[in-house]
Enzyme design. Structure first.
Site, PDB file in Angstrom:
ATOM      1  N   LYS A 170       0.824  -1.234   0.000  1.00  0.00           N
ATOM      2  CA  LYS A 170       0.000   0.000   0.000  1.00  0.00           C
ATOM      3  C   LYS A 170       0.842   1.261   0.000  1.00  0.00           C
ATOM      4  O   LYS A 170       0.503   2.227  -0.653  1.00  0.00           O
ATOM      5  CB  LYS A 170      -0.800   0.114   1.284  1.00  0.00           C
TER       6      LYS A 170
ATOM      7  N   ARG B  28      -7.624   2.117  11.236  1.00  0.00           N
ATOM      8  CA  ARG B  28      -7.151   0.748  11.453  1.00  0.00           C
ATOM      9  C   ARG B  28      -8.011  -0.016  12.436  1.00  0.00           C
ATOM     10  O   ARG B  28      -7.610  -1.086  12.914  1.00  0.00           O
ATOM     11  CB  ARG B  28      -5.726   0.767  12.000  1.00  0.00           C
TER      12      ARG B  28
ATOM     13  N   ARG C 274      12.681  -5.439   3.997  1.00  0.00           N
ATOM     14  CA  ARG C 274      12.367  -4.059   3.616  1.00  0.00           C
ATOM     15  C   ARG C 274      13.417  -3.093   4.176  1.00  0.00           C
ATOM     16  O   ARG C 274      13.846  -3.193   5.312  1.00  0.00           O
ATOM     17  CB  ARG C 274      10.977  -3.693   4.174  1.00  0.00           C
TER      18      ARG C 274
ATOM     19  N   ARG D 226      13.472  -0.293   9.494  1.00  0.00           N
ATOM     20  CA  ARG D 226      12.604   0.113  10.603  1.00  0.00           C
ATOM     21  C   ARG D 226      12.770  -0.837  11.782  1.00  0.00           C
ATOM     22  O   ARG D 226      12.882  -2.043  11.594  1.00  0.00           O
ATOM     23  CB  ARG D 226      11.143   0.084  10.140  1.00  0.00           C
TER      24      ARG D 226
ATOM     25  N   ARG E 214       2.164  -7.399  14.583  1.00  0.00           N
ATOM     26  CA  ARG E 214       1.434  -6.460  13.709  1.00  0.00           C
ATOM     27  C   ARG E 214       0.374  -7.189  12.892  1.00  0.00           C
ATOM     28  O   ARG E 214      -0.708  -6.662  12.669  1.00  0.00           O
ATOM     29  CB  ARG E 214       2.431  -5.715  12.796  1.00  0.00           C
TER      30      ARG E 214
HETATM   31  P1  AMP Z   1       2.991   1.293   9.422  1.00  0.00           P
HETATM   32  O1  AMP Z   1       4.083   2.252   9.061  1.00  0.00           O
HETATM   33  O2  AMP Z   1       1.720   1.615   8.693  1.00  0.00           O
HETATM   34  O3  AMP Z   1       3.388  -0.144   9.275  1.00  0.00           O
HETATM   35  O4  AMP Z   1       2.699   1.525  10.970  1.00  0.00           O
HETATM   36  C1  AMP Z   1       3.672   1.274  11.954  1.00  0.00           C
HETATM   37  C2  AMP Z   1       3.044   1.284  13.334  1.00  0.00           C
HETATM   38  O5  AMP Z   1       2.506   2.576  13.623  1.00  0.00           O
HETATM   39  C3  AMP Z   1       1.872   0.336  13.523  1.00  0.00           C
HETATM   40  O6  AMP Z   1       2.307  -1.000  13.814  1.00  0.00           O
HETATM   41  C4  AMP Z   1       1.152   0.985  14.709  1.00  0.00           C
HETATM   42  O7  AMP Z   1       1.832   0.700  15.925  1.00  0.00           O
HETATM   43  C5  AMP Z   1       1.333   2.462  14.420  1.00  0.00           C
HETATM   44  N1  AMP Z   1       0.190   3.006  13.629  1.00  0.00           N
HETATM   45  C6  AMP Z   1       0.191   3.368  12.322  1.00  0.00           C
HETATM   46  N2  AMP Z   1      -1.016   3.806  11.951  1.00  0.00           N
HETATM   47  C7  AMP Z   1      -1.814   3.723  13.045  1.00  0.00           C
HETATM   48  C8  AMP Z   1      -3.176   4.001  13.300  1.00  0.00           C
HETATM   49  N3  AMP Z   1      -4.013   4.448  12.350  1.00  0.00           N
HETATM   50  N4  AMP Z   1      -3.630   3.807  14.564  1.00  0.00           N
HETATM   51  C9  AMP Z   1      -2.832   3.361  15.538  1.00  0.00           C
HETATM   52  N5  AMP Z   1      -1.552   3.043  15.361  1.00  0.00           N
HETATM   53  C10 AMP Z   1      -1.032   3.223  14.130  1.00  0.00           C
END
Ligand code: AMP
Length: 218
Positions: free
Chosen positions: A15, A90, A132, A165, A176
């Site tokens: 995405k 989410r 990644r 990351r 996750r």
């Molecule tokens: P991502 O970069 O999208 O993989 O997000 C990394 C981490 O950020 C996730 O595992 C969550 O801990 C936090 N996170 C990202 N988006 C949200 C959201 N909409 N609500 C709560 N936590 C979020």
């Protein structure tokens, strides 16, 4: 008409790459909650310190904290013709919160609101996560297997050292996925029932998925 596009899909379904490309294509901002939260952490703010504890465990950051960040961002001038929201909402609770935020910003104006679901077998994804890497300067995402940089470990554009990351390890990745299955996956039914959902097959090359995506969002 203002276009408001949201995207659903498990971690590392592609995405981020596709929505970044789409934002450039439409000329809309790409608003990615994961990156906004990582920027909070980097700034050393109180919110960043709280967010870090959840991100490190693969859990969702508290709803009020994310809502505040999203609301402030969606109110900015560059969102007035449309935005691409990546990684939000989410959970069902966040989806309800987004309705409230959108109502506050758009009032009774008609908006083209759509959700796109990136459908993919999650067994393919843990390997994607651990391989990644990204550029700390321009944010370009690489994959050591499917999209390696031209020079080992360096960004093709910026020539700076790529980073991984902290939450892109096998253990946090599993947490996750559990969070995704528990909290986020019910949103597929939620948006289907609202008649705003399209699904695309997210297994394929970047170009193949891009073609499929354009068909459902244009
Ligand atoms: P991502 O970069 O999208 O993989 O997000 C990394 C981490 O950020 C996730 O595992 C969550 O801990 C936090 N996170 C990202 N988006 C949200 C959201 N909409 N609500 C709560 N936590 C979020």
């Amino acid at each position: 008409m203002k276009k408001e596009l949201i995207f659903l899909g498990p971690p590392a379904c592609g995405k981020g790459t596709q929505t970044d490309k789409l934002a450039k294509y439409f000329g809309f901002p790409h608003i990615d909650t994961g990156s906004l939260l990582r920027a909070e952490i980097k700034s050393g703010s109180e919110n960043g310190k709280i967010a870090q504890q959840y991100i490190d465990k693969g859990l969702l950051v508290p709803i009020t904290l994310v809502a505040e960040i999203i609301k402030n961002r969606l109110k900015q001038d560059d969102c007035k013709n449309g935005f691409i929201l990546d990684g939000y909402p989410r959970s069902l609770e966040q989806a309800e919160m987004l309705e409230v935020i959108r109502k506050e910003i758009d009032g009774d104006n008609e908006v083209d609101f759509r959700a796109t679901y990136f459908e993919i077998d999650t067994n393919l994804l843990v390997e994607r996560i651990v391989n990644r890497r990204s550029c700390p300067k321009c944010g370009e995402i690489y994959n050591l297997i499917s999209k390696p940089p031209k020079n080992e470990g360096k960004c093709d554009k910026c020539d700076v050292e790529l980073t991984q990351r902290k939450d892109d390890n096998a253990e946090t990745a599993q947490a996750r996925f559990d969070t995704y299955n528990r909290e986020t996956s019910p949103l597929v039914e939620y948006y289907k029932n609202k008649n705003v959902l399209s699904s695309i097959d997210a297994d394929g090359t970047i170009e193949e998925v891009w073609e499929r995506l354009l068909k459902v969002v244009e």
